[in-house]
Design a protein around this motif. Structure first.
Motif, short mmCIF file in Angstrom:
data_model
loop_
_atom_site.label_atom_id
_atom_site.label_comp_id
_atom_site.label_asym_id
_atom_site.label_seq_id
_atom_site.Cartn_x
_atom_site.Cartn_y
_atom_site.Cartn_z
N ILE A 1 0.84 -1.20 0.00
CA ILE A 1 0.00 0.00 0.00
C ILE A 1 0.88 1.25 0.00
O ILE A 1 0.61 2.22 -0.72
CB ILE A 1 -0.95 0.01 1.21
CG1 ILE A 1 -1.91 -1.18 1.15
CG2 ILE A 1 -1.72 1.31 1.29
CD1 ILE A 1 -2.90 -1.12 0.02
N SER A 2 1.94 1.24 0.80
CA SER A 2 2.85 2.39 0.82
C SER A 2 3.49 2.60 -0.55
O SER A 2 3.62 3.73 -1.03
CB SER A 2 3.94 2.17 1.87
OG SER A 2 3.38 2.11 3.17
N ALA A 3 3.89 1.49 -1.18
CA ALA A 3 4.50 1.60 -2.51
C ALA A 3 3.49 2.15 -3.51
O ALA A 3 3.81 3.01 -4.34
CB ALA A 3 5.00 0.23 -2.96
N CYS A 4 2.25 1.65 -3.42
CA CYS A 4 1.21 2.10 -4.34
C CYS A 4 0.93 3.59 -4.15
O CYS A 4 0.80 4.35 -5.12
CB CYS A 4 -0.06 1.29 -4.11
SG CYS A 4 -1.51 1.91 -4.94
N ALA A 5 0.84 4.03 -2.90
CA ALA A 5 0.55 5.44 -2.62
C ALA A 5 1.67 6.34 -3.13
O ALA A 5 1.42 7.36 -3.79
CB ALA A 5 0.35 5.64 -1.12
N SER A 6 2.91 5.98 -2.84
CA SER A 6 4.03 6.81 -3.30
C SER A 6 4.12 6.80 -4.82
O SER A 6 4.47 7.82 -5.43
CB SER A 6 5.35 6.31 -2.69
OG SER A 6 5.65 4.99 -3.11
N PHE A 7 3.78 5.68 -5.43
CA PHE A 7 3.81 5.58 -6.89
C PHE A 7 2.83 6.57 -7.51
O PHE A 7 3.18 7.33 -8.42
CB PHE A 7 3.43 4.14 -7.27
CG PHE A 7 3.66 3.79 -8.71
CD1 PHE A 7 4.88 3.33 -9.15
CD2 PHE A 7 2.63 3.88 -9.63
CE1 PHE A 7 5.09 2.99 -10.46
CE2 PHE A 7 2.82 3.53 -10.96
CZ PHE A 7 4.05 3.08 -11.38
N ALA A 8 1.59 6.56 -7.04
CA ALA A 8 0.57 7.47 -7.58
C ALA A 8 0.94 8.92 -7.32
O ALA A 8 0.75 9.80 -8.18
CB ALA A 8 -0.79 7.13 -6.98
N VAL B 1 9.89 4.82 -8.19
CA VAL B 1 9.46 6.06 -7.55
C VAL B 1 10.67 6.88 -7.13
O VAL B 1 10.70 8.10 -7.33
CB VAL B 1 8.56 5.74 -6.34
CG1 VAL B 1 8.29 7.01 -5.54
CG2 VAL B 1 7.24 5.13 -6.81
N CYS B 2 11.67 6.24 -6.54
CA CYS B 2 12.87 6.97 -6.12
C CYS B 2 13.53 7.66 -7.31
O CYS B 2 14.02 8.79 -7.20
CB CYS B 2 13.85 6.02 -5.44
SG CYS B 2 13.31 5.45 -3.81
N GLY B 3 13.56 6.99 -8.45
CA GLY B 3 14.12 7.62 -9.64
C GLY B 3 13.31 8.82 -10.07
O GLY B 3 13.87 9.85 -10.47
N TRP B 4 11.99 8.73 -10.01
CA TRP B 4 11.13 9.85 -10.39
C TRP B 4 11.28 11.02 -9.43
O TRP B 4 11.01 12.17 -9.78
CB TRP B 4 9.68 9.41 -10.45
CG TRP B 4 9.40 8.40 -11.53
CD1 TRP B 4 10.17 8.14 -12.62
CD2 TRP B 4 8.28 7.52 -11.60
NE1 TRP B 4 9.59 7.15 -13.38
CE2 TRP B 4 8.44 6.75 -12.78
CE3 TRP B 4 7.18 7.29 -10.78
CZ2 TRP B 4 7.52 5.77 -13.16
CZ3 TRP B 4 6.27 6.33 -11.17
CH2 TRP B 4 6.44 5.57 -12.35
N LEU B 5 11.71 10.72 -8.18
CA LEU B 5 11.93 11.78 -7.20
C LEU B 5 13.39 12.24 -7.19
O LEU B 5 13.80 12.99 -6.31
CB LEU B 5 11.53 11.28 -5.80
CG LEU B 5 10.08 10.82 -5.64
CD1 LEU B 5 9.81 10.40 -4.20
CD2 LEU B 5 9.11 11.91 -6.07
N THR C 1 1.89 12.04 -10.18
CA THR C 1 1.14 13.29 -10.29
C THR C 1 1.93 14.50 -9.80
O THR C 1 1.39 15.60 -9.74
CB THR C 1 -0.17 13.17 -9.51
OG1 THR C 1 0.11 12.75 -8.17
CG2 THR C 1 -1.11 12.18 -10.18
N GLY C 2 3.18 14.27 -9.41
CA GLY C 2 4.02 15.39 -9.01
C GLY C 2 3.89 15.82 -7.57
O GLY C 2 4.39 16.87 -7.19
N GLN C 3 3.25 15.00 -6.73
CA GLN C 3 3.14 15.32 -5.30
C GLN C 3 4.38 14.78 -4.59
O GLN C 3 4.35 13.79 -3.87
CB GLN C 3 1.87 14.70 -4.73
CG GLN C 3 0.61 14.95 -5.56
CD GLN C 3 0.37 16.43 -5.80
OE1 GLN C 3 0.44 17.24 -4.88
NE2 GLN C 3 0.08 16.78 -7.04
N VAL C 4 5.48 15.45 -4.80
CA VAL C 4 6.78 14.94 -4.40
C VAL C 4 6.92 14.84 -2.88
O VAL C 4 7.39 13.83 -2.35
CB VAL C 4 7.90 15.83 -4.99
CG1 VAL C 4 9.26 15.47 -4.41
CG2 VAL C 4 7.90 15.72 -6.51
N THR C 5 6.51 15.87 -2.17
CA THR C 5 6.66 15.86 -0.71
C THR C 5 5.88 14.71 -0.08
O THR C 5 6.40 13.96 0.77
CB THR C 5 6.20 17.19 -0.11
OG1 THR C 5 6.97 18.26 -0.68
CG2 THR C 5 6.38 17.19 1.41
#
Length: 969
Positions: free
Chosen positions: A564-571, A610-614, A575-579
């Motif tokens: 669930i944490s991975a899914c939430a951070s992925f979404a 996700v880490c790469g996108w951040l 969408t650019g909600q980096v923080t």
């Protein structure tokens, strides 16, 4: 067509086989012969066998047997019997896996990839002394587990002295040998048909011959059987021909007439032989004796040419004859035949004969099949387990138990590489139950199957419906369904939808335990099939969706599932909600550190992306490499394509284009091997992006066209956005600015529907700003640039800040303003390693300074840009920088040769990197699922191309270019 001496025609096919047999002395290859029954596939295998033996090669022959297709690794056991002494030389993981699947030892379920790699190594070692030719007939009847191994080996023979020829019926229920070179056998022409008949002493008149060829389509077997049923007067044309039927009916009629002429006892014996399908001689003898028959009763059929004898084994002349014999039985007689065979048999085969003899529900037989499925699964025979459970479900009277068996069959089918069967059996299970919890479990499996085969939109709708049905009675179950739905939405390029689904998943997963329903009885029976991470997602060009409150960050002390944490951070990252994405990743840190890298491969890949996108590249590389190593070590490649592709993206940003190309190439190979359509598109487009930057325009466009053709119909929207953005980069690099605008605006419009807001994922916004400015549309450029600047402020990411700075450089009114804007961009560039993008910014500064009549100031950034482009092999951009330098009065720096490792092939580089990581040849072969001989061959070429003589030197040169990490400390 039955043997080498009388074979006529097929010159093209024989030339192909001759070439294969000549080459096997140096290198291997595989060839697939496809054709309808009777077309001569077996005759060509006989030709290959004689030719291989004449050339001194060792020949091993296998034949798929329909009755044995339910026995896991049955064909592999036949293949490996002559080579068992070679098992002792395998790495422990491969040896133990083969021992278990061949029933030579007890143990946990073997790793399927270890079995495949072990088989390849055994055959390669055996071929060191003498070239080896493996001939496989009736591949469609080879058991699914063995077929997977054979096809794995067939795709990896280029460095081995092993040739493989696989014969498969063209009407096989699924593409059993896709991706291998093959030839389709057509009907024989009239002159060859005449020669074939003449060899059997038959000489029809020209008109009769024409009628026979037309009726049989030139099928050799149909031609011979039909002609054998004609009288001399009919063959000469003096008497009328019987009505000529389509080929299948013609064969049926010819064989039926010949069967009717046999004694009644012989027909009863043939019924047992047909139902037994190459049953062992002792089984057949017991079956004959139990009904008062003897093997001698088969003699009239043998004399009529309907039965063949190989040693002590009896078999019908052709598979189609078996169907004719069985169709001639009444239903009750057919069931009696199977009962007789069941009574004469033992072990797993007896269970299947009992199942064939059952005319209605039979719980005892169903339970026996269920147990057989468990035994098959213990040996990783998932395809066989699925078939056993499917038949068990048909024989189960209790509805709930029937549904559970269907669901377990679907999971096994998915794990066994039969996703379409899995989806169909999920549908069958859902139609049998109204239990909402059981239907939710079915929907989860079906949704995951659909995601794997690329039907992401359908998967999303079904997962949402299932979550709605159990939202109030089991929130946790609903949360799991919604998490899967979020992944399918992201894969469709719909970030807003993914965000909404992830928010609901997080809310429901946090429900107190008292609100959770108990797991269904089907839970935990065996590993559930899991969906892979999504394909590339893209920014929308308009802004981002604010993070819902439920996703702003997990509550204090919240312990939500890692998925669930991975899914939430992925979404959120999409969408650019980096923080908020970083908060979710931080909340998962403890669980991530203690997670098993093998069991959580999918989640690791998700988090790594996700880490790469951040722009947390170090963490991303560490997590993804951990997932890749775990997949290689465990031999479980389901996530390899996505993990390699994601790591390749990091290398592309970092300017390690050879490494990126190697990872993307291997990713494509695994995606094709596993038939993961989304991953095929993702890998193709990753390669296309590199091709675009390197100036390989034709290859880039070819990859994008293939993606659109093969994957596009599945509706994976993110791939189309990525493809259009890549075509825009190609056009921009070649100075076709209007074309670039069209492609890039198309990508932006597609992405806008998704509500995504992370410019890092597909960085086409900066290209669009430049393309608009070079076509003179400053207003449109300003609009896109404003979005980039807003994204830079709200996300704090380096790339949008650098890209926005580049845009301001191009918009600058004078040289001073351009240099001031460049200084801002340069600060952002220093925050993340992205040499290609930094060089493009330098190129833009040099262009503006030169146009502002400051050629001396322009030379330094232009020289720097030219050097970087040249080192990367970015030919169109190198040429652009050279033109600008010439206009500024500077000669470009003389061309320098590309780094030596750029001359390595993708697989050579993967071998070099693995060796440099500290593995020996055997360990490298096991990690890359190739033979140790292939490793040796690649390593020899690597040493020659790089000019090194030792592993130490190899490690040093790769480490100096960042292709392997430096040792800690």
């Amino acid at each position: 067509m039955a043997d080498q001496q009388v074979m006529v025609g097929r010159e093209r096919e024989r030339l192909l086989l001759d070439g294969l047999l000549i080459a096997v002395a140096e290198r291997g290859a595989a060839l697939v012969l496809r054709g309808e029954p009777g077309m001569g596939k077996t005759a060509l295998l006989n030709y290959a066998s004689v030719g291989a033996s004449a050339r001194g090669a060792r020949v091993v022959r296998l034949c798929g047997v329909e009755s044995e297709s339910v026995l896991p690794f049955a064909a592999l056991a036949d293949l490996m019997t002559p080579f068992r002494v070679g098992l002792a030389d395998l790495p422990e993981a491969q040896r133990s896996a083969l021992d278990v699947c061949l029933a030579l030892a007890a143990g946990p379920p073997p790793n399927s990839l270890a079995v495949c790699a072990g088989t390849l190594n055994v055959l390669a070692a055996a071929a060191d002394a003498t070239p080896l030719v493996v001939l496989v007939d009736d591949l469609q009847w080879v058991d699914a587990s063995s077929r997977q191994v054979l096809l794995f080996v067939a795709r990896r023979l280029s460095s081995e002295r092993v040739a493989m020829v696989l014969a498969v019926r063209s009407d096989a229920p699924e593409p059993t040998a896709s991706g291998l070179p093959g030839v389709d056998l057509a009907g024989l022409p009239a002159d060859v048909c005449a020669e074939l008949l003449a060899g059997r002493g038959v000489a029809p008149s020209p008109q009769v011959l024409a009628d026979l060829v037309r009726a049989t389509g030139g099928n050799p077997l149909a031609l011979l059987e039909t002609a054998a049923g004609l009288s001399a007067g009919q063959l000469s044309g003096m008497r009328p021909m019987p009505e000529l039927l389509p080929m299948g009916q013609q064969l049926h009629r010819a064989w039926t007439a010949r069967l009717d002429m046999l004694p009644e006892r012989t027909r009863r014996a043939l019924a047992l032989l047909a139902a037994g399908r190459s049953a062992a001689p002792d089984v057949l003898a017991r079956a004959f004796a139990s009904v008062g028959l003897s093997p001698a009763d088969v003699d009239p059929a043998h004399a009529a040419g309907l039965v063949t004898v190989t040693g002590k084994a009896l078999d019908l002349r052709h598979p189609l004859l078996r169907l004719v014999v069985l169709e001639g039985l009444t239903p009750s007689a057919r069931l009696d035949v199977y009962r007789v065979l069941a009574g004469a048999s033992t072990g797993e085969v007896r269970v299947w004969y009992r199942a064939a003899a059952a005319s209605g529900p039979d719980e005892e037989v169903a339970a026996a099949l269920d147990a057989a499925a468990d035994r098959a699964r213990e040996r990783s025979g998932f395809g066989v387990a699925a078939r056993a459970l499917r038949r068990a479900a048909e024989l189960t009277s209790d509805r709930r138990l029937r549904v559970e068996r269907l669901l377990r069959a679907a999971v096994d089918a998915h794990l066994g590489g039969l996703p379409h069967d899995a989806a169909a059996w999920c549908d069958a299970a859902a139609a049998e139950t109204t239990d909402p919890l059981l239907r939710a479990d079915i929907a989860l499996v079906r949704g995951r199957v659909l995601i794997w085969i690329g039907q992401v939109a359908r998967a999303h709708d079904q997962l949402l419906d299932a979550a709605d049905a159990v939202r109030t009675i089991d929130p946790a179950r609903a949360g799991t369904l919604l998490a899967e739905a979020a992944l399918s939405a992201a894969m469709s390029g719909k970030g807003s939808l993914a965000l909404r689904d992830a928010e609901e998943a997080a809310q429901l997963a946090a429900a107190p335990p008292s609100m959770r329903a108990p797991a269904s009885p089907s839970d935990g029976r065996h590993p559930a099939a899991s969906a892979g991470p999504s394909g590339p997602a893209v920014p929308d060009g308009h802004g981002s969706v604010e993070a819902p409150s439920a996703l702003a960050g997990p509550g204090e002390g919240a312990e939500l599932p890692l998925e669930i944490s991975a899914c939430a951070s992925f979404a959120l990252a999409l969408t650019g909600q980096v923080t908020a994405a970083r908060r979710w990743l931080e909340s998962a840190r403890t669980a991530l550190e203690s997670a098993d890298a093998v069991d959580t491969q999918q989640t690791l890949v998700l988090i790594g992306r996700v880490c790469g996108w951040l722009e947390d590249d170090d963490t991303a590389r560490r997590v993804l490499t951990s997932a890749i190593n775990a997949a290689r070590r465990s031999g479980a490649p389901a996530t390899l394509a996505y993990a390699l592709g994601a790591r390749g993206e990091l290398d592309r940003w970092a300017g390690l284009w050879s490494a990126a190309y190697a990872d993307a190439t291997e990713a494509l190979r695994w995606a094709e091997e596993l038939r993961q359509m989304g991953a095929i598109g993702y890998s193709l487009l990753s390669l296309a992006r590199l091709d675009a930057a390197r100036g390989e325009r034709a290859l880039c466009e070819e990859r994008i066209e293939r993606t659109r053709r093969e994957v596009g119909p599945l509706g994976i929207g993110s791939l189309e956005v990525y493809g259009s953005g890549t075509l825009g980069l190609v056009a921009l690099g070649h100075g076709e600015h209007s074309v670039a605008v069209a492609y890039l605006e198309h990508a932006r419009a597609l992405a806008a529907d998704g509500g995504l807001g992370n410019p890092v994922i597909v960085p086409f916004a900066a290209d669009l700003v430049e393309a608009h400015l070079r076509t003179g549309d400053r207003d449109r450029a300003e609009t896109v640039l404003a979005w980039l600047e807003e994204r830079a402020r709200s996300t704090g990411l380096a790339w949008p800040a650098a890209a926005a700075g580049r845009g301001r450089v191009l918009l600058a009114g004078d040289g001073d303003e351009a240099e001031a804007c460049y200084a801002v961009a340069e600060v952002a560039h220093r925050r993340r390693e992205m040499p290609f993008e930094a060089a493009r910014t330098q190129l833009c500064l040099g262009e503006v300074l030169r146009r502002c009549r400051r050629p001396a100031a322009a030379r330094l950034p232009l020289l720097a840009a030219h050097a970087t482009f040249q080192s990367l092999g970015a030919r169109p951009w190198t040429a652009r920088a050279a033109v600008e330098l010439a206009a500024a009065g500077e000669r470009p720096t003389p061309g320098t040769s590309a780094p030596a490792f750029d001359r390595l092939t993708p697989q050579e580089l993967q071998v070099a990197r693995t060796i440099a990581d500290g593995m020996n040849n055997v360990e490298t072969a096991a990690a890359l699922f190739i033979s140790h001989k292939t490793v040796e061959a690649h390593l020899t070429r690597v040493y020659r191309k790089l000019g090194v003589r030792s592993r130490t030197e190899l490690t040093r040169i790769l480490m100096s270019h960042g292709l392997v990490p430096a040792p800690p400390g």
